[in-house]
Write a protein that holds these residues in place. Sequence first.
Motif, PDB file in Angstrom:
ATOM      1  N   SER A  23       0.822  -1.210   0.000  1.00  0.00           N
ATOM      2  CA  SER A  23       0.000   0.000   0.000  1.00  0.00           C
ATOM      3  C   SER A  23       0.858   1.264   0.000  1.00  0.00           C
ATOM      4  O   SER A  23       0.543   2.246  -0.685  1.00  0.00           O
ATOM      5  N   GLY A  24       1.932   1.259   0.780  1.00  0.00           N
ATOM      6  CA  GLY A  24       2.793   2.442   0.836  1.00  0.00           C
ATOM      7  C   GLY A  24       3.403   2.769  -0.513  1.00  0.00           C
ATOM      8  O   GLY A  24       3.409   3.926  -0.949  1.00  0.00           O
ATOM      9  N   LEU A  25       3.903   1.751  -1.204  1.00  0.00           N
ATOM     10  CA  LEU A  25       4.498   1.969  -2.524  1.00  0.00           C
ATOM     11  C   LEU A  25       3.428   2.367  -3.536  1.00  0.00           C
ATOM     12  O   LEU A  25       3.671   3.193  -4.420  1.00  0.00           O
ATOM     13  N   THR A  26       2.239   1.769  -3.407  1.00  0.00           N
ATOM     14  CA  THR A  26       1.145   2.106  -4.324  1.00  0.00           C
ATOM     15  C   THR A  26       0.757   3.575  -4.178  1.00  0.00           C
ATOM     16  O   THR A  26       0.495   4.265  -5.170  1.00  0.00           O
ATOM     17  N   GLY A  27       0.722   4.066  -2.936  1.00  0.00           N
ATOM     18  CA  GLY A  27       0.404   5.469  -2.725  1.00  0.00           C
ATOM     19  C   GLY A  27       1.399   6.387  -3.406  1.00  0.00           C
ATOM     20  O   GLY A  27       1.026   7.387  -4.038  1.00  0.00           O
ATOM     21  N   ALA A  28       2.679   6.060  -3.306  1.00  0.00           N
ATOM     22  CA  ALA A  28       3.721   6.863  -3.951  1.00  0.00           C
ATOM     23  C   ALA A  28       3.613   6.802  -5.468  1.00  0.00           C
ATOM     24  O   ALA A  28       3.774   7.816  -6.168  1.00  0.00           O
ATOM     25  N   ALA A  29       3.326   5.614  -5.995  1.00  0.00           N
ATOM     26  CA  ALA A  29       3.186   5.454  -7.444  1.00  0.00           C
ATOM     27  C   ALA A  29       1.949   6.185  -7.958  1.00  0.00           C
ATOM     28  O   ALA A  29       1.968   6.788  -9.037  1.00  0.00           O
ATOM     29  N   ALA A  30       0.849   6.141  -7.186  1.00  0.00           N
ATOM     30  CA  ALA A  30      -0.390   6.813  -7.587  1.00  0.00           C
ATOM     31  C   ALA A  30      -0.189   8.320  -7.695  1.00  0.00           C
ATOM     32  O   ALA A  30      -0.699   8.965  -8.623  1.00  0.00           O
ATOM     33  N   ALA A  31       0.549   8.894  -6.750  1.00  0.00           N
ATOM     34  CA  ALA A  31       0.812  10.335  -6.783  1.00  0.00           C
ATOM     35  C   ALA A  31       1.588  10.713  -8.040  1.00  0.00           C
ATOM     36  O   ALA A  31       1.291  11.730  -8.689  1.00  0.00           O
ATOM     37  N   ALA A  32       2.586   9.910  -8.391  1.00  0.00           N
ATOM     38  CA  ALA A  32       3.394  10.198  -9.579  1.00  0.00           C
ATOM     39  C   ALA A  32       2.573  10.038 -10.859  1.00  0.00           C
ATOM     40  O   ALA A  32       2.689  10.853 -11.783  1.00  0.00           O
ATOM     41  N   ALA A  33       1.718   8.989 -10.913  1.00  0.00           N
ATOM     42  CA  ALA A  33       0.880   8.787 -12.098  1.00  0.00           C
ATOM     43  C   ALA A  33      -0.138   9.910 -12.238  1.00  0.00           C
ATOM     44  O   ALA A  33      -0.365  10.435 -13.336  1.00  0.00           O
ATOM     45  N   ALA A  34      -0.767  10.293 -11.124  1.00  0.00           N
ATOM     46  CA  ALA A  34      -1.778  11.353 -11.159  1.00  0.00           C
ATOM     47  C   ALA A  34      -1.178  12.685 -11.618  1.00  0.00           C
ATOM     48  O   ALA A  34      -1.816  13.450 -12.345  1.00  0.00           O
ATOM     49  N   ALA A  35       0.057  12.960 -11.196  1.00  0.00           N
ATOM     50  CA  ALA A  35       0.707  14.222 -11.576  1.00  0.00           C
ATOM     51  C   ALA A  35       0.901  14.326 -13.084  1.00  0.00           C
ATOM     52  O   ALA A  35       0.977  15.431 -13.637  1.00  0.00           O
ATOM     53  N   GLU A  36       0.958  13.162 -13.754  1.00  0.00           N
ATOM     54  CA  GLU A  36       1.142  13.130 -15.200  1.00  0.00           C
ATOM     55  C   GLU A  36      -0.148  12.805 -15.941  1.00  0.00           C
ATOM     56  O   GLU A  36      -0.134  12.559 -17.155  1.00  0.00           O
ATOM     57  N   GLY A  37      -1.274  12.783 -15.198  1.00  0.00           N
ATOM     58  CA  GLY A  37      -2.569  12.528 -15.829  1.00  0.00           C
ATOM     59  C   GLY A  37      -2.755  11.092 -16.287  1.00  0.00           C
ATOM     60  O   GLY A  37      -3.509  10.828 -17.232  1.00  0.00           O
ATOM     61  N   LYS A  38      -2.107  10.143 -15.598  1.00  0.00           N
ATOM     62  CA  LYS A  38      -2.199   8.730 -15.967  1.00  0.00           C
ATOM     63  C   LYS A  38      -2.977   7.931 -14.927  1.00  0.00           C
ATOM     64  O   LYS A  38      -3.054   8.309 -13.763  1.00  0.00           O
TER      65      LYS A  38
END
Length: 372
Positions: free
Chosen positions: A84-99
């Motif tokens: 979950s912790g890694l997923t949260g970090a990955a989600a933030a990066a994807a969202a910042a790029e509109g993915k």
Amino acid sequence: MFPVGISISLTGKYREQGENALNGLRLWEDYVNSTGGLALGNTAGREAITLRYLDDESKVEQCPKNIERLIRDGIQLLFGPYSSGLTGAAAAAAAAEGKILWNHGGACESAYSAHASSVISVLSPARTYLWNLPDLIAHRKLPVNKLVVLVASQRKFPSEVASGLADSCRRHGLEICQVEISRRKFEPIQLIQTALDQDPGCLVTIGQYDEEIKVFEHRAVFHKIDLAVCVAAGVSAFYRDLSRMAEGIVGPSQWEPGSCLRPDLGPDDGWFCQQYYRHFRKTPDYTAGQAFACGLIMQKCLGAASDPAARALRAAALRLDCQTFYGRFHLDPSGAQSGHQPLLVQWESGRKHVVWPPDREKSPGGNQQRNF
């Protein structure tokens, strides 16, 4: 070739789960390419896919760097990591790029709540992991009136699992008490004694994997417990690390081989297990199953969407209601996974056996279920 990408743990504390998940996606890659490729929106053509992966080393700080690198390299379809912790970090990066981040390994919704509109999950949320434990207790007619839960409530994942269990216990009229697991001063014997002093019928542990293992290494001191439950018991490594001390312990699992579900999307359970063993020479764990299923859902949404943009993919996912060998996929209006339901498994004779729901129950003991 149409590239898809993932940041996944191939080293560090999540290495084993990461490798299993990556194997599941590798098998999905082979499946897609052997069945004609990926359908891209409303176009008539199909494309073969290629899976690119980067090791996040089980580190939260490395995950967004990997996602950003994959996006810079032109990859539009992104799978999340395990944890979950890694997923949260990955989600933030994807969202910042509109993915969109296709989530197979992060069950803790609060970890990515700020970016929930950019995450599509196939797995059951953490709050549902032990929701059906009171039903199992009632089904077995166990004399359990009180549950004592050893929980690391200061961490998001254990807190969400414990919260869901507490809600379910209240619904069933069961008393539930919590004993805090302190990472700073972790003393298993003292924790166990504090729990046993409250005379519980059921003892539950909800912490990190290594903490739960250390608790059950002392199971010889458990007395008058009708049922012992451990979140870590859902993974195959649990028996490897505890051997016979794992016998009788119940835990949650997202999926188990031999489910006998009839999918309307993708291959059945038998095909998946057979092909996984043929490719990797081992039986798949739930981490592999949910990664493969995540690929199937992404594939279906991409074919149904007007284009691969995030808004179109999310709209397609919200419309989708289907069943893979892994279980049902259905999102509620907020985008949370509501179709897939976790299982409860119990270790018996060195193997996990499904004990809930009753229609999926598989145990060598038949109806005469073993308790702790």
